[in-house]
Design a protein around this motif. Structure first.
Motif, PDB file in Angstrom:
ATOM      1  N   THR A  58       0.825  -1.212   0.000  1.00 47.15           N
ATOM      2  CA  THR A  58       0.000   0.000   0.000  1.00 47.15           C
ATOM      3  C   THR A  58       0.856   1.256   0.000  1.00 47.15           C
ATOM      4  N   LEU A  59       1.921   1.252   0.776  1.00 45.66           N
ATOM      5  CA  LEU A  59       2.805   2.420   0.806  1.00 45.66           C
ATOM      6  C   LEU A  59       3.491   2.631  -0.538  1.00 45.66           C
ATOM      7  N   LYS A  60       3.849   1.548  -1.209  1.00 46.28           N
ATOM      8  CA  LYS A  60       4.452   1.680  -2.529  1.00 46.28           C
ATOM      9  C   LYS A  60       3.452   2.237  -3.529  1.00 46.28           C
ATOM     10  N   THR A  61       2.188   1.817  -3.393  1.00 49.75           N
ATOM     11  CA  THR A  61       1.142   2.384  -4.251  1.00 49.75           C
ATOM     12  C   THR A  61       0.971   3.866  -3.975  1.00 49.75           C
ATOM     13  N   LEU A  62       0.976   4.220  -2.680  1.00 47.14           N
ATOM     14  CA  LEU A  62       0.843   5.627  -2.300  1.00 47.14           C
ATOM     15  C   LEU A  62       1.972   6.458  -2.900  1.00 47.14           C
ATOM     16  N   SER A  63       3.159   5.907  -2.952  1.00 44.32           N
ATOM     17  CA  SER A  63       4.308   6.644  -3.497  1.00 44.32           C
ATOM     18  C   SER A  63       4.152   6.939  -4.983  1.00 44.32           C
ATOM     19  N   LYS A  64       3.322   6.153  -5.662  1.00 52.15           N
ATOM     20  CA  LYS A  64       3.056   6.404  -7.077  1.00 52.15           C
ATOM     21  C   LYS A  64       2.015   7.505  -7.268  1.00 52.15           C
ATOM     22  N   LEU A  65       1.198   7.717  -6.235  1.00 48.05           N
ATOM     23  CA  LEU A  65       0.111   8.693  -6.320  1.00 48.05           C
ATOM     24  C   LEU A  65       0.546  10.085  -5.896  1.00 48.05           C
ATOM     25  N   VAL A  66       1.323  10.182  -4.814  1.00 45.21           N
ATOM     26  CA  VAL A  66       1.623  11.483  -4.210  1.00 45.21           C
ATOM     27  C   VAL A  66       3.111  11.803  -4.249  1.00 45.21           C
ATOM     28  N   ASN A  67       3.407  13.095  -4.240  1.00 48.28           N
ATOM     29  CA  ASN A  67       4.784  13.554  -4.090  1.00 48.28           C
ATOM     30  C   ASN A  67       5.186  13.591  -2.619  1.00 48.28           C
ATOM     31  N   SER A  68       4.192  13.892  -1.766  1.00 44.07           N
ATOM     32  CA  SER A  68       4.467  14.020  -0.339  1.00 44.07           C
ATOM     33  C   SER A  68       3.185  13.758   0.441  1.00 44.07           C
ATOM     34  N   VAL A  69       3.336  13.620   1.757  1.00 41.36           N
ATOM     35  CA  VAL A  69       2.179  13.473   2.641  1.00 41.36           C
ATOM     36  C   VAL A  69       2.290  14.471   3.774  1.00 41.36           C
ATOM     37  N   GLN A  70       1.142  14.820   4.324  1.00 51.22           N
ATOM     38  CA  GLN A  70       1.089  15.615   5.547  1.00 51.22           C
ATOM     39  C   GLN A  70       0.735  14.663   6.688  1.00 51.22           C
ATOM     40  N   MET A  71       1.525  14.682   7.732  1.00 48.56           N
ATOM     41  CA  MET A  71       1.272  13.817   8.878  1.00 48.56           C
ATOM     42  C   MET A  71       1.088  14.686  10.113  1.00 48.56           C
ATOM     43  N   GLY A  72      -0.109  14.668  10.642  1.00 45.71           N
ATOM     44  CA  GLY A  72      -0.403  15.470  11.821  1.00 45.71           C
ATOM     45  C   GLY A  72       0.182  14.846  13.072  1.00 45.71           C
ATOM     46  N   VAL A  73       1.331  15.341  13.516  1.00 48.86           N
ATOM     47  CA  VAL A  73       1.956  14.853  14.745  1.00 48.86           C
ATOM     48  C   VAL A  73       1.424  15.649  15.932  1.00 48.86           C
ATOM     49  N   GLN A  74       1.345  16.970  15.762  1.00 47.58           N
ATOM     50  CA  GLN A  74       0.732  17.941  16.676  1.00 47.58           C
ATOM     51  C   GLN A  74       1.560  18.213  17.919  1.00 47.58           C
ATOM     52  N   VAL A  75       1.829  17.187  18.744  1.00 48.61           N
ATOM     53  CA  VAL A  75       2.563  17.391  19.999  1.00 48.61           C
ATOM     54  C   VAL A  75       3.404  16.153  20.288  1.00 48.61           C
ATOM     55  N   VAL A  76       4.314  16.288  21.259  1.00 49.01           N
ATOM     56  CA  VAL A  76       5.233  15.191  21.565  1.00 49.01           C
ATOM     57  C   VAL A  76       5.139  14.743  23.020  1.00 49.01           C
ATOM     58  N   ARG A  77       5.118  15.686  23.938  1.00 50.73           N
ATOM     59  CA  ARG A  77       5.129  15.338  25.356  1.00 50.73           C
ATOM     60  C   ARG A  77       3.851  14.605  25.761  1.00 50.73           C
ATOM     61  N   GLU A  78       4.002  13.716  26.733  1.00 48.06           N
ATOM     62  CA  GLU A  78       2.864  12.894  27.165  1.00 48.06           C
ATOM     63  C   GLU A  78       1.714  13.747  27.688  1.00 48.06           C
ATOM     64  N   GLU A  79       2.019  14.796  28.420  1.00 43.43           N
ATOM     65  CA  GLU A  79       0.981  15.681  28.951  1.00 43.43           C
ATOM     66  C   GLU A  79       0.131  16.260  27.827  1.00 43.43           C
ATOM     67  N   SER A  80       0.790  16.650  26.748  1.00 42.82           N
ATOM     68  CA  SER A  80       0.094  17.256  25.618  1.00 42.82           C
ATOM     69  C   SER A  80      -0.669  16.213  24.813  1.00 42.82           C
ATOM     70  N   LEU A  81      -0.057  15.056  24.618  1.00 39.75           N
ATOM     71  CA  LEU A  81      -0.746  13.967  23.928  1.00 39.75           C
ATOM     72  C   LEU A  81      -2.027  13.588  24.658  1.00 39.75           C
ATOM     73  N   LYS A  82      -1.954  13.564  25.972  1.00 36.63           N
ATOM     74  CA  LYS A  82      -3.134  13.226  26.774  1.00 36.63           C
ATOM     75  C   LYS A  82      -4.205  14.298  26.633  1.00 36.63           C
ATOM     76  N   LEU A  83      -3.806  15.559  26.658  1.00 40.49           N
ATOM     77  CA  LEU A  83      -4.757  16.657  26.514  1.00 40.49           C
ATOM     78  C   LEU A  83      -5.471  16.594  25.171  1.00 40.49           C
ATOM     79  N   PHE A  84      -4.744  16.191  24.137  1.00 38.96           N
ATOM     80  CA  PHE A  84      -5.310  16.108  22.785  1.00 38.96           C
ATOM     81  C   PHE A  84      -5.948  14.748  22.493  1.00 38.96           C
ATOM     82  N   ASN A  85      -5.916  13.837  23.466  1.00 41.12           N
ATOM     83  CA  ASN A  85      -6.440  12.484  23.273  1.00 41.12           C
ATOM     84  C   ASN A  85      -5.735  11.770  22.120  1.00 41.12           C
ATOM     85  N   ARG A  86      -4.390  11.856  22.140  1.00 40.29           N
ATOM     86  CA  ARG A  86      -3.567  11.257  21.079  1.00 40.29           C
ATOM     87  C   ARG A  86      -2.402  10.458  21.669  1.00 40.29           C
ATOM     88  N   LEU A  87      -2.614   9.798  22.792  1.00 38.54           N
ATOM     89  CA  LEU A  87      -1.527   9.086  23.460  1.00 38.54           C
ATOM     90  C   LEU A  87      -0.889   8.024  22.571  1.00 38.54           C
TER      91      LEU A  87
END
Length: 461
Positions: free
Chosen positions: A261-290
């Motif tokens: 699937t990733l190889k197929t994706l590489s044929k479709l797009v030049n790049s991807v946007q990946m929403g990381v948003q935050v790193v620290r555990e406190e922030s991940l918990k606040l955003f419900n993204r642990l």
């Protein structure tokens, strides 16, 4: 029921994608539509001259007050015109029906609401239903022909489905899922539109100046059918459309998806946007993204890079936590640790009404910044900080791209974010960030037309 005239009001710098589907449904039911640019100086005169029965708005929170004021001006001249408001803002704040200038609120999609709108005589909140995605047909060409500055935008949007599997606290997804019910939401919002419909819609892009297409699904890799769908869609896209494209992914789906699937994706797009948003555990918990911790992000980045897919990471800064500056800098340092060729874009935290984060802030007596206009380019977020912290948050969002690209040391970062930026400097930094984004996706040649790209964009810096 006799045909009615519906004026559709575009506002802002982004495509009014939801209203494009409203236009399609109105036309399907035999009604007349006409688009108007809500940001043009003579829009009121033009609307009055066309003499609509209804004026329709679907403004982001950023433009909601502006939309209400425009509605009031129109209705003052022609009281018989009824205003209809839809979109995520009024979904979250249905009490907006009490405002002068707001006659009807549609909660949810347009489907099963048109006759109710026409029959409505008083202030009314109308609930919608969800329909199979094959019945959702956008009227794109009419929109572009009426709003030239949108037709001329270098980037166009398209979506294959309209939902998200996550429940991030800063997003409205959980509220929408609760409104319709999880099973109904799953059945309709997470179902993919027919590929033939997507290709037909995308062919309109070829009739207008289009340099790239944003595949705006919250996560293009989501779903049990992702592998087969992506393979079929990529084949049709390359054959029928051929425009450069980029897509959104999340760390979890990248980690879990197959190599094929990733190889197929590489044929479709030049790049991807990946929403990381935050790193620290406190922030991940606040955003419900642990589950989106650094280990997962690192694994996702490595997999994408191994397939030759460029990765843009997005971060949110200025959280209502004990150390918002250290939190933001840690995000930058994490991006630096991952490896070369990462593009980073940072935005100030915007707390939208009705979201879980908004309710958390209210419960915890978090003060909101009265200067925040919900314009991301300004660097001014929703949370009220002391003057020094607010300046640092703003500067971090302005400079994060540079800090990561040039691997700036933390000592330099902490020194630079204390600088007092003039209005000109703030504007130029925002333009540099946007330019870097375009070059990252399309290459250096894209820079030749950068000023042209900015011409019709009323960005607030």
């Amino acid at each position: 029921m006799s045909a009615k005239n519906f004026a559709l009001i575009h506002m802002g710098n982004d495509e009014a994608y939801g209203l494009v589907f409203v236009a399609g449904e109105l036309m399907n039911q035999g009604h007349k539509i006409h688009w108007f640019d809500g940001d043009s100086g003579d829009v009121v005169d033009k609307i009055i001259k066309w003499n609509p029965d209804f004026i329709c708005f679907s403004p982001l929170t950023t433009f909601f007050t502006q939309a209400v004021e425009l509605s009031k001006k129109i209705k003052k001249i022609s009281p018989k015109i009824r205003s209809v408001f839809g979109g995520h803002h009024v979904f979250a704040v249905p009490d907006s029906i009490k405002l002068e200038g707001v006659d009807i609120i549609v909660v949810g999609s347009v489907y099963d609401t048109v006759d109710k709108i026409i029959k409505s005589k008083d202030k009314e909140v109308i609930n919608s239903i969800l329909v199979p995605v094959e019945k959702m047909i956008p009227a794109r060409r009419e929109y572009y022909d009426a709003i030239p500055r949108m037709a001329g935008r270098h980037r166009k949007y398209i979506m294959s489905h309209f939902g998200c599997m996550y429940n991030c606290s800063y997003c409205s997804t959980s509220r929408v899922r609760k409104f319709y019910g999880p099973l109904t939401y799953q059945k309709y919002c997470l179902a993919r539109r027919p590929i033939a419909d997507l290709i037909k819609e995308a062919k309109t892009f070829l009739e207008y100046p289009t340099k790239e297409v944003s595949l705006e699904d919250d996560d293009i890799l989501f779903g049990n059918d992702a592998e087969q769908w992506l393979e079929e869609f990529t084949l049709e896209w390359k054959k029928e459309i051929g425009l450069p494209a980029f897509a959104n992914v999340s760390p979890l789906t990248v980690v879990k998806t197959s190599d094929k699937t990733l190889k197929t994706l590489s044929k479709l797009v030049n790049s991807v946007q990946m929403g990381v948003q935050v790193v620290r555990e406190e922030s991940l918990k606040l955003f419900n993204r642990l589950s989106h911790n650094e280990k997962v992000v690192k694994s996702a980045y490595d997999r994408l890079a191994s397939c030759g897919i460029l990765v843009k990471m997005e971060f949110i800064m200025g959280l209502p936590i004990s150390d918002p500056i250290g939190d933001a800098i840690e995000s930058i340092k994490m991006a630096q640790r991952l490896g070369p060729n990462i593009f980073v874009s940072a935005f100030p935290l915007m707390v939208f009404p009705g979201t879980d984060l908004y309710l958390w802030c209210m419960k915890n007596n978090i003060k909101f910044n009265k200067e925040c206009t919900m314009e991301f380019h300004t660097g001014i977020g929703s949370i009220e900080f002391d003057a020094l912290t607010a300046k640092r948050v703003r500067n971090l969002t302005k400079m994060a791209t540079m800090f990561v690209k040039y691997n700036i040391d933390e000592w330099w970062i902490r020194s630079l974010i204390d600088a007092d930026l003039s209005e000109t400097a703030s504007k130029e930094l925002a333009k540099c960030k946007y330019l870097e984004s375009i070059i990252f996706r399309l290459g250096k040649d894209a820079a030749k037309n950068f000023e042209e790209i900015l011409t019709d964009m009323d960005l607030k810096y």
